[in-house]
Design an enzyme around this catalytic site. Structure first.
Site, PDB file in Angstrom:
ATOM      1  N   SER A  47       0.815  -1.214   0.000  1.00  0.00           N
ATOM      2  CA  SER A  47       0.000   0.000   0.000  1.00  0.00           C
ATOM      3  C   SER A  47       0.847   1.262   0.000  1.00  0.00           C
ATOM      4  CB  SER A  47      -0.910   0.005   1.239  1.00  0.00           C
ATOM      5  OG  SER A  47      -0.140  -0.037   2.424  1.00  0.00           O
ATOM      6  N   LYS A  48       2.121   1.140   0.352  1.00  0.00           N
ATOM      7  CA  LYS A  48       2.997   2.309   0.446  1.00  0.00           C
ATOM      8  C   LYS A  48       3.320   2.919  -0.922  1.00  0.00           C
ATOM      9  CE  LYS A  48       3.379   2.304   4.929  1.00  0.00           C
ATOM     10  NZ  LYS A  48       2.814   3.383   5.755  1.00  0.00           N
ATOM     11  N   ASP A  49       3.063   2.182  -2.000  1.00  0.00           N
ATOM     12  CA  ASP A  49       3.230   2.765  -3.338  1.00  0.00           C
ATOM     13  C   ASP A  49       2.381   4.026  -3.481  1.00  0.00           C
ATOM     14  OD1 ASP A  49       4.820   0.635  -3.962  1.00  0.00           O
ATOM     15  OD2 ASP A  49       3.530  -0.171  -5.538  1.00  0.00           O
ATOM     16  N   ALA A  52       4.097   6.946  -1.522  1.00  0.00           N
ATOM     17  CA  ALA A  52       5.341   7.394  -2.151  1.00  0.00           C
ATOM     18  C   ALA A  52       5.076   8.217  -3.403  1.00  0.00           C
ATOM     19  CB  ALA A  52       6.222   6.186  -2.485  1.00  0.00           C
TER      20      ALA A  52
END
Length: 346
Positions: A47-49, A52
């Site tokens: 989910s950090k895409d 970022a």
């Protein structure tokens, strides 16, 4: 007529629009309907895409990031990988301060993306100069033309999920979601999704997942930061030894704590029952669902969305390693090592 090729300009176009998948076997015996938001379908497998790409593109739009800039961040692994991935595509240098609790798989993946990695001791206070928070700040001060993402105290962390994950879940459930279950580390995911969903239907229950050894649950319940709550634990990307500004405690109804051991076994069970090779915090989220069910949180009409944040490939040297599980004391007569089930033909 000229042939047209159906393509994407880069893998950044693949961020978001992750699937919602009904959980069938792992939820046997639970009350309600359960669905996983499978964030491993993002190109960087977490989910950090979303965070970022969103923060970096906002920095570009504001002129803060220019050609030759350096991006610096504090990370337990997933955010770092996503930032390194976006930096590679956009042409920025990436420096990451990483917790020593992060799996070796994660650290190797960061390096493979061209990131410069500083490994910092996990079990020190947030204001210790060796902590990954302080190391990242120092590197930012020492590095010319750099920006520090600072996901724990960056409102854009919440915005990223408010603008993407939240609307996706609302559309995918046709507005019929009754409960959201999500882990809280920086708090950006649960806060952003919750803000959006609550605007659509204020009756949706927002259930947070914390770790034993973290301060978040007690802070949510009392408003007090209690250092006595802090002790070492193994789960990565869940819980905190500080209070992140990226957590909107007002939109969270309740927290529940899960253990390292139960979360590890649950992740392995998800793989064996649902065929989803998920990460450690996905096991934590599913373990929390089970515990909330035991408390009578759900009924037969409940439509529960649980966020599975990342992919199991990042934990091959940890929860999917029988040796690691054995060393942690996580195997007993009930939970037998997979290697004991393996037949070696000679």
């Amino acid at each position: 007529m000229e042939n047209q090729i159906n393509t994407h300009d880069s893998i950044l176009d693949l961020i978001g629009n992750t699937p919602l998948v009904k959980l069938n076997k792992i939820t046997s015996g639970l009350t309600g309907n359960f669905y996983a938001k499978v964030e491993a379908f993002n190109p960087g497998h977490s989910s950090k895409d979303r965070v970022a790409a969103y923060i970096i593109e906002e920095a570009e739009r504001k002129g803060i990031l220019t050609k030759g800039s350096t991006i610096i961040e504090t990370t337990s692994g997933n955010t770092g990988f996503s930032i390194a991935m976006v930096s590679t595509i956009k042409g920025y240098k990436c420096i990451l301060a990483v917790s020593s609790k992060s799996s070796q798989d994660k650290i190797d993946m960061l390096k493979s993306m061209g990131a410069e990695v500083y490994i910092c001791p996990a079990h020190v206070s947030a204001d210790d100069p060796r902590s990954y928070y302080q190391v990242a700040k120092r590197l930012h001060e020492e590095t010319k033309d750099s920006i520090y993402i600072n996901q724990y105290f960056n409102e854009l962390n919440i915005e990223a999920h408010y603008n993407s994950t939240g609307p996706e879940i609302w559309r995918q459930t046709n507005g019929n979601i009754t409960h959201l279950v999500a882990c809280s580390g920086t708090g950006g995911t649960i806060s952003g999704v919750a803000r959006y969903l609550r605007e659509q239907n204020p009756n949706i229950r927002i259930l947070g997942v914390d770790a034993f050894g973290s301060v978040l649950q007690k802070y949510h319940e009392t408003g007090n930061f209690d250092e006595n709550e802090i002790y070492p634990y193994r789960i990565e990307g869940l819980g905190k030894n500080l209070i992140p500004d990226a957590t909107d405690f007002q939109v969270i109804d309740e927290f529940i704590k899960v253990s390292d051991e139960a979360s590890a076994h649950m992740a392995r069970e998800i793989a064996k029952t649902e065929g989803m090779f998920v990460g450690y915090t996905s096991g934590s989220a599913m373990q929390a669902v089970k515990q909330f069910d035991e408390k009578g949180e759900f009924n037969k009409d409940s439509n529960v969305v649980v966020i599975f944040p990342d992919h199991g490939s990042r934990y091959m040297s940890k929860i999917y390693s029988d040796d690691w599980m054995q060393n942690q004391g996580f195997f007993d007569s009930e939970n037998v090592a997979e290697e004991q089930k393996t037949q070696l033909i000679k």
